[in-house]
Design a protein around this motif. Structure first.
Motif, PDB file in Angstrom:
ATOM      1  N   GLU A  67       5.187   3.058   1.041  1.00  0.00           N
ATOM      2  CA  GLU A  67       6.408   3.782   0.714  1.00  0.00           C
ATOM      3  C   GLU A  67       6.154   4.855  -0.340  1.00  0.00           C
ATOM      4  N   ALA A  68       4.973   4.837  -0.942  1.00  0.00           N
ATOM      5  CA  ALA A  68       4.616   5.839  -1.954  1.00  0.00           C
ATOM      6  C   ALA A  68       4.237   7.154  -1.273  1.00  0.00           C
ATOM      7  N   SER A  69       4.347   8.232  -2.011  1.00  0.00           N
ATOM      8  CA  SER A  69       3.973   9.534  -1.451  1.00  0.00           C
ATOM      9  C   SER A  69       2.546   9.924  -1.811  1.00  0.00           C
ATOM     10  N   THR A  70       1.876   9.072  -2.586  1.00  0.00           N
ATOM     11  CA  THR A  70       0.497   9.326  -2.974  1.00  0.00           C
ATOM     12  C   THR A  70      -0.357   8.113  -2.630  1.00  0.00           C
ATOM     13  N   LEU A  71      -1.636   8.312  -2.663  1.00  0.00           N
ATOM     14  CA  LEU A  71      -2.598   7.241  -2.380  1.00  0.00           C
ATOM     15  C   LEU A  71      -2.960   6.550  -3.689  1.00  0.00           C
ATOM     16  N   ASP A  72      -3.045   5.219  -3.674  1.00  0.00           N
ATOM     17  CA  ASP A  72      -3.417   4.516  -4.904  1.00  0.00           C
ATOM     18  C   ASP A  72      -4.859   4.840  -5.279  1.00  0.00           C
ATOM     19  N   GLY A  73      -5.099   5.007  -6.563  1.00  0.00           N
ATOM     20  CA  GLY A  73      -6.420   5.393  -7.048  1.00  0.00           C
ATOM     21  C   GLY A  73      -7.492   4.357  -6.786  1.00  0.00           C
ATOM     22  N   ALA A  74      -7.149   3.081  -6.888  1.00  0.00           N
ATOM     23  CA  ALA A  74      -8.144   2.021  -6.681  1.00  0.00           C
ATOM     24  C   ALA A  74      -8.600   1.970  -5.220  1.00  0.00           C
ATOM     25  N   GLY A  75      -7.667   2.115  -4.290  1.00  0.00           N
ATOM     26  CA  GLY A  75      -8.032   2.131  -2.870  1.00  0.00           C
ATOM     27  C   GLY A  75      -8.859   3.354  -2.528  1.00  0.00           C
ATOM     28  N   HIS A  76      -8.473   4.488  -3.084  1.00  0.00           N
ATOM     29  CA  HIS A  76      -9.225   5.731  -2.881  1.00  0.00           C
ATOM     30  C   HIS A  76     -10.662   5.548  -3.350  1.00  0.00           C
ATOM     31  N   ALA A  77     -10.835   4.985  -4.544  1.00  0.00           N
ATOM     32  CA  ALA A  77     -12.173   4.771  -5.093  1.00  0.00           C
ATOM     33  C   ALA A  77     -12.998   3.828  -4.214  1.00  0.00           C
ATOM     34  N   ALA A  78     -12.367   2.783  -3.682  1.00  0.00           N
ATOM     35  CA  ALA A  78     -13.089   1.836  -2.821  1.00  0.00           C
ATOM     36  C   ALA A  78     -13.610   2.517  -1.565  1.00  0.00           C
ATOM     37  N   VAL A  79     -12.791   3.361  -0.945  1.00  0.00           N
ATOM     38  CA  VAL A  79     -13.253   4.098   0.236  1.00  0.00           C
ATOM     39  C   VAL A  79     -14.388   5.034  -0.146  1.00  0.00           C
ATOM     40  N   VAL A  91      -2.425   8.895   4.942  1.00  0.00           N
ATOM     41  CA  VAL A  91      -1.331   8.192   4.281  1.00  0.00           C
ATOM     42  C   VAL A  91      -0.102   8.331   5.170  1.00  0.00           C
ATOM     43  N   ALA A  92       0.497   7.193   5.523  1.00  0.00           N
ATOM     44  CA  ALA A  92       1.639   7.200   6.439  1.00  0.00           C
ATOM     45  C   ALA A  92       2.813   6.420   5.835  1.00  0.00           C
ATOM     46  N   ALA A  93       3.994   6.798   6.239  1.00  0.00           N
ATOM     47  CA  ALA A  93       5.219   6.097   5.851  1.00  0.00           C
ATOM     48  C   ALA A  93       5.336   4.812   6.671  1.00  0.00           C
ATOM     49  N   PRO A  94       6.203   3.895   6.255  1.00  0.00           N
ATOM     50  CA  PRO A  94       6.367   2.645   6.995  1.00  0.00           C
ATOM     51  C   PRO A  94       6.713   2.820   8.473  1.00  0.00           C
ATOM     52  N   ASP A  95       7.337   3.925   8.853  1.00  0.00           N
ATOM     53  CA  ASP A  95       7.658   4.151  10.266  1.00  0.00           C
ATOM     54  C   ASP A  95       6.482   4.732  11.046  1.00  0.00           C
ATOM     55  N   GLY A  96       5.344   4.947  10.372  1.00  0.00           N
ATOM     56  CA  GLY A  96       4.151   5.470  11.031  1.00  0.00           C
ATOM     57  C   GLY A  96       3.997   6.973  10.947  1.00  0.00           C
ATOM     58  N   THR A  97       4.969   7.666  10.379  1.00  0.00           N
ATOM     59  CA  THR A  97       4.875   9.112  10.218  1.00  0.00           C
ATOM     60  C   THR A  97       3.778   9.436   9.210  1.00  0.00           C
ATOM     61  N   VAL A  98       2.811  10.232   9.621  1.00  0.00           N
ATOM     62  CA  VAL A  98       1.712  10.595   8.722  1.00  0.00           C
ATOM     63  C   VAL A  98       2.222  11.607   7.698  1.00  0.00           C
ATOM     64  N   LEU A  99       2.076  11.252   6.419  1.00  0.00           N
ATOM     65  CA  LEU A  99       2.540  12.115   5.334  1.00  0.00           C
ATOM     66  C   LEU A  99       1.482  13.138   4.965  1.00  0.00           C
TER      67      LEU A  99
END
Length: 128
Positions: free
Chosen positions: A92-104, A115-123
């Motif tokens: 539901e956030a409009s940004t990517l979490d920093g910890a997940g970004h770092a892991a990738v 990054v996609a919204a809960p309905d699957g729309t790619v943000l």
């Protein structure tokens, strides 16, 4: 002397959405499914260099907190993946979490993170 905790990682902002490949679209579907199955805040999926996919939901326990993307990356590594091709996060956030970004980025400096919204729309997509 105890180590000083690291500062929270920045939250990368996705760029404008572009059409996804069929394989990347499947990552969004898997991430939505992982999130929905357990009613988690986030769902994520990653694809390794062999084409295997790993999906996960965020975990929030008193003794352990992981973002969905961290857990998906950890699952891939635990299965022997050494490189990632792409990732997707449903949130539901409009940004990517920093910890997940770092892991990738530990496994791939150039893998797109959708990054996609809960309905699957790619943000949008994070590429840096």
């Amino acid at each position: 002397m105890p180590e000083t905790p690291a500062a929270p990682a920045a939250r990368p902002t996705p760029t404008a959405p572009a059409p996804l490949s069929a394989e990347d679209g499947k990552l969004v579907v898997l991430a939505r499914g992982a999130r929905g199955r357990v009613g988690a805040v986030e769902g994520a999926a990653v694809r390794d260099s062999d084409g295997r996919t790993y999906a996960a939901a965020s975990v929030a326990l008193p003794s352990l907190t992981l973002t969905a993307l961290q857990l998906a990356v950890a699952s891939a590594v635990a299965a022997g993946a050494g490189r990632l091709e792409a990732a997707a996060v449903v949130t539901e956030a409009s940004t990517l979490d920093g910890a997940g970004h770092a892991a990738v980025r530990d496994l791939a400096v150039d893998a797109p993170i959708h990054v996609a919204a809960p309905d699957g729309t790619v943000l949008g997509t994070v590429t840096e």
